[in-house]
Design a protein around this motif. Sequence first.
Motif, PDB file in Angstrom:
ATOM      1  N   ILE B 423       0.873  -1.171   0.000  1.00 48.39           N
ATOM      2  CA  ILE B 423       0.000   0.000   0.000  1.00 48.39           C
ATOM      3  C   ILE B 423       0.908   1.218   0.000  1.00 48.39           C
ATOM      4  N   LYS B 424       0.694   2.147  -0.895  1.00 44.69           N
ATOM      5  CA  LYS B 424       1.554   3.326  -1.052  1.00 44.69           C
ATOM      6  C   LYS B 424       3.022   2.898  -1.200  1.00 44.69           C
ATOM      7  N   GLY B 425       3.231   1.746  -1.793  1.00 51.69           N
ATOM      8  CA  GLY B 425       4.599   1.281  -2.040  1.00 51.69           C
ATOM      9  C   GLY B 425       5.288   0.674  -0.842  1.00 51.69           C
ATOM     10  N   LYS B 426       4.538   0.409   0.233  1.00 50.42           N
ATOM     11  CA  LYS B 426       5.154  -0.166   1.434  1.00 50.42           C
ATOM     12  C   LYS B 426       4.424  -1.463   1.762  1.00 50.42           C
ATOM     13  N   GLU B 427       5.174  -2.445   2.253  1.00 49.78           N
ATOM     14  CA  GLU B 427       4.619  -3.777   2.446  1.00 49.78           C
ATOM     15  C   GLU B 427       3.592  -3.827   3.571  1.00 49.78           C
ATOM     16  N   ALA B 440      -9.264  -3.178   6.755  1.00 48.86           N
ATOM     17  CA  ALA B 440      -8.983  -2.834   5.352  1.00 48.86           C
ATOM     18  C   ALA B 440      -9.040  -1.326   5.172  1.00 48.86           C
ATOM     19  N   LEU B 441     -10.100  -0.722   5.732  1.00 54.35           N
ATOM     20  CA  LEU B 441     -10.248   0.729   5.596  1.00 54.35           C
ATOM     21  C   LEU B 441      -9.115   1.463   6.301  1.00 54.35           C
ATOM     22  N   ALA B 442      -8.818   1.009   7.536  1.00 55.82           N
ATOM     23  CA  ALA B 442      -7.790   1.707   8.310  1.00 55.82           C
ATOM     24  C   ALA B 442      -6.428   1.615   7.631  1.00 55.82           C
ATOM     25  N   LEU B 443      -6.100   0.462   7.048  1.00 56.59           N
ATOM     26  CA  LEU B 443      -4.815   0.329   6.364  1.00 56.59           C
ATOM     27  C   LEU B 443      -4.783   1.185   5.103  1.00 56.59           C
ATOM     28  N   ALA B 444      -5.925   1.225   4.396  1.00 54.50           N
ATOM     29  CA  ALA B 444      -5.964   1.968   3.132  1.00 54.50           C
ATOM     30  C   ALA B 444      -5.727   3.456   3.352  1.00 54.50           C
ATOM     31  N   VAL B 445      -6.313   4.015   4.418  1.00 52.36           N
ATOM     32  CA  VAL B 445      -6.242   5.464   4.585  1.00 52.36           C
ATOM     33  C   VAL B 445      -5.034   5.921   5.400  1.00 52.36           C
ATOM     34  N   CYS B 446      -4.197   4.964   5.843  1.00 57.43           N
ATOM     35  CA  CYS B 446      -3.106   5.349   6.723  1.00 57.43           C
ATOM     36  C   CYS B 446      -2.115   6.277   6.013  1.00 57.43           C
ATOM     37  N   GLU B 447      -1.709   7.325   6.713  1.00 52.61           N
ATOM     38  CA  GLU B 447      -0.838   8.340   6.105  1.00 52.61           C
ATOM     39  C   GLU B 447       0.616   7.876   6.024  1.00 52.61           C
ATOM     40  N   GLY B 448       0.959   6.826   6.744  1.00 53.60           N
ATOM     41  CA  GLY B 448       2.354   6.383   6.739  1.00 53.60           C
ATOM     42  C   GLY B 448       2.520   5.014   6.119  1.00 53.60           C
ATOM     43  N   GLY B 449       1.797   4.716   5.046  1.00 53.29           N
ATOM     44  CA  GLY B 449       1.828   3.354   4.517  1.00 53.29           C
ATOM     45  C   GLY B 449       1.049   2.469   5.464  1.00 53.29           C
ATOM     46  N   PRO B 450       0.915   1.180   5.198  1.00 55.81           N
ATOM     47  CA  PRO B 450       0.088   0.343   6.076  1.00 55.81           C
ATOM     48  C   PRO B 450       0.718   0.180   7.453  1.00 55.81           C
ATOM     49  N   ASP B 451       0.206   0.869   8.432  1.00 52.89           N
ATOM     50  CA  ASP B 451       0.772   0.836   9.774  1.00 52.89           C
ATOM     51  C   ASP B 451      -0.344   0.485  10.755  1.00 52.89           C
TER      52      ASP B 451
END
Lengths: 126, 636
Positions: B423-427, B440-451
């Motif tokens: 997501i956003k280029g980060k694993e 799924a929603l929380a990972l998608a909208v995370c500002e620092g890649g999937p965190d």
Amino acid sequence: MEKKVFVVSNELCSGCRNCQTWCSFVNSGKKGFGPSRANIHVLKDPYGKLNVPTTACDGKRCAENEKGVPICVEMCPTGCLIYTDINDLVERRTEWEEKRRLQPVFKLIAPWKYPYPWRPIEREEF
Amino acid sequence: MPYGWMGKILRVDLANRTITKDDLPQAWMEQYIGCRGINDIILYEEVGPDVDPFSEDNKLIFGTGPLEGTPIGMGRISIQTKHPNRFIAEGGAGGFWGAQLKFAGYDFIVVEKKSDSPVYLLIDDDKVELKDAAHLWGKDTRQKYRMLREETGLRDVQVGSIGPAGENLVANAKVQFTLDHSGGKGCGTIMGDKKLAAIAVHGTGRVSVKDGEGFLAAYRQFRRNLDLKDTIDTFVPSWSFNSANMLLELFNENGWVHALNAQKGTFEPMLNDVEYLDKYVTRPHGCFCCPFPAEGRRFEVKEGKYAGITGDEREVGFAQAGTIVGIHSWPTVIKFRDLCTKAGLDEDQAMYSISWAMECYEKGILNRKDTDGIELRFGKEDAFIRMTEKIIAREGFGDILARGAAEAARLVGKGSEKYALTIKGKELERMPERNGYQMALALAVCEGGPDHTRWYPPYPPNPRAIPKGMKLPFDPVKAFQTRSVEDKGRLVKWLYDSRAVVESLPSCVYMIRGLMGIDMGIWQELYTTCTGVETTTDELITAGERIVNLERAYIVREGFRRKDDTVPRRMLEEPIPERHIPPIGKNLDIMLDDYYDQRGWDQKTAIPKEETLRRLGLDGVIDDFRSMGISDEIDA
């Protein structure tokens, strides 16, 4: 009344320094936290193999509170640090030695700290 | 100066080798609480959109907050910089380093410019100096710690360092702190680029508290919430001595694991947490003032090929590395963990890159020639370990994987992009997206890649334990229904805002158990008794919202829009076959609309609207958006 002393079981110490930090809090008159000015210090070896809580405190004045134990013992999460007399100590250590052969969780926590009915795991050699 | 703070920012200029001690602005403490919040505002103001991540204008910020140094702080440190992929690289680490920095008398360290030769920073109370680190360069993180401990002669020195992975600029490398505490994916890469080998900290000061009795009472209440017996949270007892490993069987039972690069949801035979506890765990090993007895443990492999490996593990849940690449051997997984820890390599980056390569190999996109003669198939233990070593050293095919799965897929091409889980280029971080739509929603909208630490935990406390008459910003029954889109926008907004507060105090998000996750009362009490700042829970949540909006403003300024808020194609299009779990499909878009509405962001572009920013007092952001023409995109 028997004489009470601090007893440390090194194997159970998680090295978290709750004891040291809270001791400094009480020492400062509840004004702040500064673990370097505590009466108990948790020593750590650089290979991470051993944590050793070390104290030369007798705990007498500190134990005169509503809980009846010094604050370091109250805050210890694993039960590695206890404040007790010789008879009670023998009883507790015996219980621990017996139980940790049957339940691996007692590598991490003390039975006197969490005295719940842990189910022993099944192993062939027993 | 409010209580709890030291009030100092340490600015370290690596190019000119100068060190300045600035005062911390009062306004920041009030508006952004501390730690992650203040890091955000420093990054927003000082690292603009024209700064290249690998240029000397990028900054590396280490931050603590008002409660750091007290037992609530847990030694948390927030590290921030501009990620090579241009979003915010933010990561928290536990341990003792953060607390030690406070005791030395500083709240923040801002590392500026670049050095041309390796250096390390030594902080011993008032004495701060930059020293040559040529002898440290190339050593692993544990060696760096021991060498610095010997060199400085300080028994209790805490060291934050990068390993060979950071030095070789492997993507998402992290900063490794004394004895296996780590954090900050991507920050290690930037630290390596700046040639800063380590920061050693030693402090003997004191963090003062306003109302000692009140703080002690609040802390006792906090501990009752986390006690094995008194808690209302079913996760607490097993979490206390098994941490994330307890999730292995639960995840496997429900089809929640990313087995074989997430092609499957279950894996047999699954690694067993009781076996781990019995055979490999030796004793507990926690962070600074951790209230859980054994949330972190020390392990040791006693026999076999990898005999002698020891280390610490905490939340990491590294055991899932096994299922992702299809192996079921504890020693191999532990060896992998050991390699990553020594090198400062991010486990997720390594395991998802390798699993992507394995899938490509099995599908015929890659062949033996591409992978330097290694048969990179699922279940091949030696290939997995060999490839991890190659990533760290950046040799051969490892050099491609070291760029991360997304970039590697772009280089390899031939349709392999379909299999990269980023997501956003980060694993990804091993979270069950298809089974919990809030995740799924929380990972998608995370500002620092999937965190996942920004919204953890995503489950409710026992609903019957929620006091009657307690007002919640979401419906606890509907919101936590796993495969429905109902009420997810409000839930995820609450999760983000409240966790931003906890991370800014700072405290560890894994302590958010029971009612502490839905009721901010206890956190407000701890904050007020410590700092003496009178506040309410609503004000704290607003501060959390301000932090999240500022982070969003940052990545919007960098060019991230709604199209980047997504989950990997596999989660959107492919079901989990064994458990008949459907793909997320269009549900994600429905939830995104809902979330942006709740946030007061534009639905089409995910840009915060001006009224939202004004309500939160982010007028500086409004001016930036106007001058850069970002505001015009909303109207169009």
